[in-house]
Every structure is written in C-alpha cells, then in structure tokens.
Design an enzyme around this catalytic site. Sequence first.
Site, PDB file in Angstrom:
ATOM      1  N   HIS A   9      34.341  14.571  -2.135  1.00 37.48           N
ATOM      2  CA  HIS A   9      35.195  14.850  -0.983  1.00 37.48           C
ATOM      3  C   HIS A   9      35.189  13.703   0.019  1.00 37.48           C
ATOM      4  CE1 HIS A   9      36.378  16.486   2.918  1.00 37.48           C
ATOM      5  NE2 HIS A   9      37.136  17.311   2.215  1.00 37.48           N
ATOM      6  N   GLU A  46      36.387   5.199   2.169  1.00 34.63           N
ATOM      7  CA  GLU A  46      36.917   4.360   1.094  1.00 34.63           C
ATOM      8  C   GLU A  46      35.874   4.204  -0.007  1.00 34.63           C
ATOM      9  OE1 GLU A  46      40.097   2.561   1.482  1.00 34.63           O
ATOM     10  OE2 GLU A  46      40.267   4.158   2.968  1.00 34.63           O
ATOM     11  N   LEU A  71      31.979  21.769  -6.570  1.00 24.66           N
ATOM     12  CA  LEU A  71      31.395  22.943  -7.226  1.00 24.66           C
ATOM     13  C   LEU A  71      32.380  24.076  -7.420  1.00 24.66           C
ATOM     14  CD1 LEU A  71      27.841  23.112  -5.641  1.00 24.66           C
ATOM     15  CD2 LEU A  71      28.457  22.588  -8.003  1.00 24.66           C
ATOM     16  N   GLY A  74      38.464  25.081  -5.024  1.00 27.76           N
ATOM     17  CA  GLY A  74      39.257  25.262  -3.812  1.00 27.76           C
ATOM     18  C   GLY A  74      40.502  24.387  -3.881  1.00 27.76           C
ATOM     19  N   HIS A  76      41.091  21.493  -2.725  1.00 27.22           N
ATOM     20  CA  HIS A  76      40.853  20.086  -3.056  1.00 27.22           C
ATOM     21  C   HIS A  76      40.896  19.865  -4.567  1.00 27.22           C
ATOM     22  CE1 HIS A  76      40.166  19.133   1.006  1.00 27.22           C
ATOM     23  NE2 HIS A  76      38.978  19.663   1.114  1.00 27.22           N
TER      24      HIS A  76
END
Lengths: 122, 122
Positions: A9, A46, A71, A74, A76
């Site tokens: 993330h 980055e 994990l 969702g 993302h």
Amino acid sequence: MKSLLIVAHGSRRAASNESVSKLARQVATLDNQFNQVQSAFLEIVEPSIPEGIIRLIKAGADEVVILPYFLTAGRHVVEDVPAEVAKAQEQHPNINLQILPHLGDTDLMPFWLNAAASPSTD
Amino acid sequence: MKSLLIVAHGSRRAASNESVSKLARQVATLDNQFNQVQSAFLEIVEPSIPEGIIRLIKAGADEVVILPYFLTAGRHVVEDVPAEVAKAQEQHPNINLQILPHLGDTDLMPFWLNAAASPSTD
C-alpha cells in the site's frame, strides 16, 4: 526474463516502506523463477506501480508478475492495483503483465497464521 | 485455558471480514496450543477487540494471545491495537493478555512471499 514486483500500500512511516523493500531483497536471494525482485507502492511513496514495472522492463524484463502484498480483498486489491497495472500494460503492450492473487488469498494462510501464533520460543 | 484472538482491521466489504472469520475457524482446526480461536476487528465491524477478548474470557480463557493480522507496522499496529488491548486489560486485570508481533513481522515472511509468487501450477 521474468521479474517479480511486490506491491504494498505505502505508508507515511518510512520504516514500514523499508520493510517492504527489504522483503523484496530477501525474496531475490531465494530459489525461484525470477531474475529480479523489486517492490512498488500503490500510494504515498515511490516507486509507483507503473514506475516499478518500467524499472524492471529497463533492466530486461519481458514478463512481470505482480504480487499484491495485501491480506484482504478490499478496494485496493479489487480495483486500485489492477487499474495501475492496466495503465502500465497500455504503455507497454508487448510486456506480459500478470497479477497474482493477493498474499492473504493463499490456501496456506491458516498454516502461516498458526505458525505466527505459536513462536518456537513458546 | 489459552485462547487466540486474530485481530484484523475490519472492512466495509463483508466478504473481506468473513475471510478473517473463516481463517480463525481454520486455525482452530490445526494443531496448536489454543483451546479457542476467534477473530475481532479494530474498526468498522463487530466484534471489537475488547468484545472479542470478553467472548473468549466468558468461554473460559484465562490467557488470551492476540495476533495482529497486519502486514506492516503502521499506526494501527504500533498504537491502535495496543490501546484496545490495554482497555481490555484494565477491565480484566486477572487475565493474561499478550500481543504477538504482527503477521508481517515474522522471519518467515520472505519464504511465504516466495511461495505465494510461485504457485505450484506454474
């Protein structure tokens, strides 16, 4: 040349991002099918996912396997990572980009959790 | 009686939360030191961490091991989960509550990532 991109993330905590980069370096030392292993981040820090893919291509990759270091499935995992990979695919139509199931999706997870819950020092 | 509480972030996606509950049920079937294994959530969805701990105590636990189902040491792992466990500890001073390192912190993670990146069908 087949390369692995570990995608996390991204965090405002530098130590958290560094732990992901370190994991990529560790995986690179293990026995696997990848000539290169690098990390990239969905947000905040980055390299971005397209940037990470470009770095691998510049270093010779013609096939990039993307492993989402998440994990749970969702937004993302379901939407954002695939959208970033699609951007990169559009820019590099001759490169084979493949997104693996996210880390938490593996059938091995119950065993991994059990191992983590029962440290050998216990 | 020693029990395990697997603590995840909690999601607005019901399937994501259900996958955590399912993992707890799967870990419960494995060989380990725990009489009970349940799940709880930091945010969004029930049971909360204190509620999860109370459920385990009511079912006979005098020792609860909390495993944060998180990959990176962000604020949730460093501050929020410990704060919720501290609340529960204050309410139940005679129960032994122990927070394990978060899942991503294990030395086994590079090997797990490598396994997830190289599916056996590949």
